[in-house]
Enzyme design. Structure first.
Site, short mmCIF file in Angstrom:
data_model
loop_
_atom_site.label_atom_id
_atom_site.label_comp_id
_atom_site.label_asym_id
_atom_site.label_seq_id
_atom_site.Cartn_x
_atom_site.Cartn_y
_atom_site.Cartn_z
N HIS A 147 1.35 -0.67 -3.96
CA HIS A 147 0.03 -1.31 -4.03
C HIS A 147 -0.10 -2.50 -3.08
CE1 HIS A 147 -0.36 0.33 -8.43
NE2 HIS A 147 -0.47 1.27 -7.51
N ARG A 384 5.41 3.68 -12.97
CA ARG A 384 4.88 4.33 -11.77
C ARG A 384 5.11 3.46 -10.54
NH1 ARG A 384 -1.05 6.26 -12.95
NH2 ARG A 384 -1.13 4.48 -14.35
N PHE A 385 5.85 2.39 -10.71
CA PHE A 385 6.43 1.60 -9.62
C PHE A 385 5.39 1.03 -8.65
CE2 PHE A 385 8.99 5.27 -10.89
CZ PHE A 385 9.85 4.59 -11.72
N CYS A 386 4.23 0.63 -9.17
CA CYS A 386 3.17 0.04 -8.34
C CYS A 386 2.83 0.94 -7.15
CB CYS A 386 3.54 -1.36 -7.86
SG CYS A 386 3.64 -2.56 -9.18
N ALA A 387 2.92 2.23 -7.37
CA ALA A 387 2.52 3.19 -6.34
C ALA A 387 1.78 4.32 -7.06
CB ALA A 387 3.73 3.72 -5.58
#
Ligand code: PLP
Length: 454
Positions: A147, A384-387
């Site tokens: 992100h 979701r690992f900032c993606a």
């Protein structure tokens, strides 16, 4: 406590000591001992039921513990800490010299050209937001970005290209988009924080430049694991964070061409960024100072410089073979594990960092991650690992579990993770868990808090 014994930089494990004592010249297998000494090397953590175990840190892609030499350097310079750029006293002059010396170290380490700027920021997110305010036109991004490299670009001026099943097809898709309509900037991550897949930044730079665009690389994941050079790869901009590069003291850096930055509004408005101020007119500085108003994070900056010097001392070859051995071991183990699937972005990625994200065929990865921590003393990450756009496209489930390794990791860490994972996937957790707003947690948590907790 900070160890000061230089000989302790690389701890000797039993197998190594045995081969030293027997006089055997056989080299230590890559990955069997840490590549570098980190401050958490001896950390024990409590697990449910009253025991404590050696901590296994497989969450370094999120934030890495400090190199011991970084923590030592911070402790050494703290007594000299004083105001930067303004003070007349000796400590102040030394503090200023440290910051400017760190700027030169960063420039050298990332192969900056003579006229590039090194702007100290809070982190990669901050650096990319600075660039976003300076881009004089459209920005093209891939959908696989964190992100931090997806959200800062101005609405209406951000064009997202969906990454294709292969890197080759993805380059074609970018080529077509840049040919369709000119853009000022192509910005890409050096490596996916979800899959660890490394992107071909040299080829991407040639592609961007062929269309008259500049290229920025989000090196938050790449720089701690691979040497990156603006000059050698012909990159225009590079952003990275100290906390992923074993320098977790709150600073990051943005390096690259001066012209857009000199024309952009000051990243922060305030003292240090200006030549003169009148109530009706402000003359802003050019150069890095324009975007560094206020007192900088001296400790964070010093830490970054020391960490980069440590990367250079360790050497690229040693880092590559250490991390490659562990990455191969991790993926081989996961490949043999039933009930899980490893998430990939590309079919043809031939280079990846020590990151693996898995999905469970059945059950919750959040619960699995909680049990790894609470019952086995193993730190990983679920989510979701900032993606989000990328994860939602490539994953079949709502969340994944990511294991990530680095200079402090060993084969023993990887094996402990694989063993615990296999047990949890087949038998489930040994304790009861509940799900709250912060995620899964043990129903009864008897782990004591450390004495520094308040
Ligand atoms: N870019 C990538 C690829 C990342 O993995 C991260 C953090 O996980 C970031 C950017 C953001 O880094 P920071 O939180 O240090 O700004």
């Amino acid at each position: 406590m900070i160890a000061t014994d230089q000989a302790a930089v690389r701890p000797v494990r039993t197998s190594e000591a045995a081969s030293m004592m027997s006089g055997s010249a056989s080299p230590v297998p890559a990955g069997s001992v840490p590549l570098a000494r980190l401050v958490d090397a001896e950390l024990e953590v409590p697990v449910l039921g009253g025991r404590a175990v050696r901590h296994v840190n497989l969450d370094v892609a999120a934030s890495a513990p400090a190199f011991t030499v970084v923590a030592e350097q911070v402790a050494r310079v703290l007594p000299y800490y004083a105001s930067v750029h303004r003070g007349t006293g000796y400590p102040s002059q030394q503090t200023t010299a440290l910051v400017e010396g760190a700027r030169a170290t960063v420039a050298r380490h990332v192969g900056a050209r003579d006229d590039d700027l090194v702007v100290f920021t809070r982190n990669t997110t901050d650096a990319l937001n600075l660039l976003a305010s300076a881009v004089p036109g459209d920005t093209v991004v891939l959908d696989l970005e964190h992100h931090a490299n997806l959200l800062p670009w101005r609405d209406g001026a951000r064009r997202v290209v969906v990454a294709q099943p292969t890197i080759a097809e993805t380059l074609d898709a970018l080529d077509a988009e840049l040919a369709r309509c000119p853009a000022a900037l192509l910005t890409v991550t050096g490596a996916s924080n979800v899959t660890g897949e490394v992107l071909p930044i040299d080829r991407l730079a040639r592609l961007a430049h062929a269309h008259g665009a500049r290229i920025a690389v989000d090196a938050a994941q790449l720089l701690p694991h691979r040497r990156v050079s603006l000059e050698a790869s012909d990159l225009d901009y590079l952003a990275f964070s100290g906390h992923k590069a074993y320098a977790p003291f709150g600073a990051g850096a943005f390096v690259g061409r001066a012209d857009w930055l000199d024309a952009a509004p000051a990243h922060l408005a305030g003292g240090g960024a200006v030549e003169t101020v009148r109530l009706d007119r402000v003359e802003w500085k050019h150069g890095a100072a324009r975007h560094e108003a206020g007192t900088p994070n001296v400790v964070g900056i010093v830490a970054i410089a020391r960490a980069l010097a440590e990367f250079e001392r360790l050497g690229e070859a040693a880092r590559d073979s250490h991390e490659q051995a562990l990455t191969d071991r991790l993926h081989a183990g996961l490949g043999a594990q039933r009930g899980i699937r490893v998430v990939h972005g590309f079919e043809d990625a031939d280079d990846r960092l020590g990151i693996a994200t898995i999905e469970l065929e059945r059950g919750s990865v959040g619960l699995l991650a909680a049990a790894l921590g609470a019952e086995h003393g193993i730190s990983v990450r679920a989510g979701r690992f900032c993606a989000h756009p990328f994860f939602d496209r490539v994953a079949g489930r709502a969340n994944g579990l990511r294991a990530s390794l680095g200079a402090g990791s060993t084969t023993d860490d990887v094996d402990r993770f694989l063993t615990a994972l296999a047990k949890l996937v087949s038998d489930g957790p040994a304790h009861a868990y509940d799900r709250g707003p912060e995620g899964w947690h043990p129903l009864v948590d008897d782990r004591p808090r450390p004495e520094f907790a308040f």
